[in-house]
Design an enzyme around this catalytic site. Structure first.
Site, PDB file in Angstrom:
ATOM      1  N   ASP A   1      38.387  20.110  -1.837  1.00 12.50           N
ATOM      2  CA  ASP A   1      37.534  21.059  -0.557  1.00 12.50           C
ATOM      3  C   ASP A   1      38.063  22.501  -0.312  1.00 12.50           C
ATOM      4  O   ASP A   1      37.832  23.085   0.517  1.00 12.50           O
ATOM      5  CB  ASP A   1      37.512  20.101   0.812  1.00 12.50           C
ATOM      6  CG  ASP A   1      36.612  19.004   0.702  1.00 12.50           C
ATOM      7  OD1 ASP A   1      35.422  19.367   0.425  1.00 12.50           O
ATOM      8  OD2 ASP A   1      37.211  18.057   0.932  1.00 12.50           O
TER       9      ASP A   1
ATOM     10  N   HIS B   1      31.536  21.301  12.310  1.00 17.60           N
ATOM     11  CA  HIS B   1      32.381  22.346  13.049  1.00 17.60           C
ATOM     12  C   HIS B   1      31.691  23.171  13.997  1.00 17.60           C
ATOM     13  O   HIS B   1      30.161  23.006  13.815  1.00 17.60           O
ATOM     14  CB  HIS B   1      32.749  23.211  11.979  1.00 17.60           C
ATOM     15  CG  HIS B   1      34.015  22.677  11.153  1.00 17.60           C
ATOM     16  ND1 HIS B   1      33.787  22.610   9.567  1.00 17.60           N
ATOM     17  CD2 HIS B   1      35.137  22.002  11.228  1.00 17.60           C
ATOM     18  CE1 HIS B   1      34.815  22.051   9.119  1.00 17.60           C
ATOM     19  NE2 HIS B   1      35.813  21.734   9.871  1.00 17.60           N
TER      20      HIS B   1
ATOM     21  N   CYS C   1      32.137  29.189   5.616  1.00 17.05           N
ATOM     22  CA  CYS C   1      33.293  28.334   5.058  1.00 17.05           C
ATOM     23  C   CYS C   1      34.047  28.907   3.589  1.00 17.05           C
ATOM     24  O   CYS C   1      35.017  28.816   3.491  1.00 17.05           O
ATOM     25  CB  CYS C   1      32.877  26.896   4.883  1.00 17.05           C
ATOM     26  SG  CYS C   1      31.657  26.184   5.947  1.00 17.05           S
TER      27      CYS C   1
END
Ligand code: CIR
Length: 253
Positions: free
Chosen positions: A60, A161, A248
């Protein structure tokens, strides 16, 4: 005004990344192309890019936003909530020394994913989520206070999130979706409410008066353009398969 961004090229092992999606694993080559177009978009908004190499140890790791919080006064190395992501911070520490004299660190048992932190001027909203715990939030607030910045906690229960459902577009404009829409904390903003069928598009990114938005969410695009921003649409299909959004993929500072 942001001038710098840190990104990390996706690694082949991204197909083993954490996800709640049922869409199946991402297509690595397609993800590489989408990532390159994303970086080109950052450049077109005037950003200098620092690109970290792919790291197959951390599937990730292209989601760099979670490993650090970069404020105008200090950088904070987080302690990601997912075990498989915890050591993504090691290489982040090294690159941050190029930009910051003051580097702080979240310590055990605190956990923080910086995807849970939204900056609004000198105030930071910090999501209490499955990844970010109370000890982590308190550590972040204490560090912020040391640099004359402030922080407050927002509880979340549905989204991964905080910034999965909130994006601050400056000038008091706040994109909001799902569980955050009626939260009293956010009613003072000019809210751009995102319908449930476009909720993925709530994660968008303001950069120097451009707004990067995911393709294809026409209602979101129209609402953001109506308040005066130029939008840049980006195909995020492969990152979406890993629960990742536009914010992100970079640290902007
Ligand atoms: C994860 O579950 O940690 C990654 N697959 C996605 C992280 C997305 N990051 C973010 O929203 N800030």
């Amino acid at each position: 005004m942001f001038t710098n961004a840190i990104v990390r090229t996706p690694c082949k092992n991204m197909i083993k990344g954490l996800t709640s999606s049922t869409e199946g694993p991402p297509d690595y080559l397609k993800a590489l192309i989408q990532h390159k177009i994303y970086v080109d978009a950052l450049k077109s908004c005037g950003m200098e890019i620092t690109t970290l190499p792919p790291n197959d140890n951390y599937p990730d790791s292209t989601f760099v936003e979670d490993a650090a919080l970069l404020t105008p006064h200090c950088g904070i190395i987080t302690r990601p909530g997912a075990h498989s992501r915890r050591r993504e911070t090691n290489s982040m520490k090294r690159v941050m020394t190029d930009f910051y004299d003051d580097i702080e660190e979240i310590k055990s048992p605190g956990t923080v994913d910086a995807g849970d932190i939204m900056m609004v001027g000198s105030h930071y909203y910090i999501g209490l989520s499955k990844r970010t715990n109370t000890t982590g939030v308190n550590q972040v607030i204490k560090i912020l206070n040391k640099y004359n910045l402030t922080g407050s906690t927002i509880a979340l229960s549905e989204m991964l999130h905080l910034k999965s459902g909130l994006s601050y577009l400056e000038n008091n404009n706040l994109v909001v979706a799902g569980e955050f829409t009626d939260n009293p904390e956010f009613q003072k903003f000019n809210l751009i409410k995102i319908d449930d069928d476009e909720s993925y598009a709530a994660n968008c990114v303001w950069i120097n008066d451009y707004v990067l938005i995911a393709k294809v969410y026409p209602k979101t695009k129209q609402s953001i353009e109506q308040i005066g921003y130029e939008t840049i649409e980006l195909d995020m299909s492969e990152f979406r398969k890993l629960d990742g959004g536009l914010s992100c993929l970079s640290l902007r500072f």
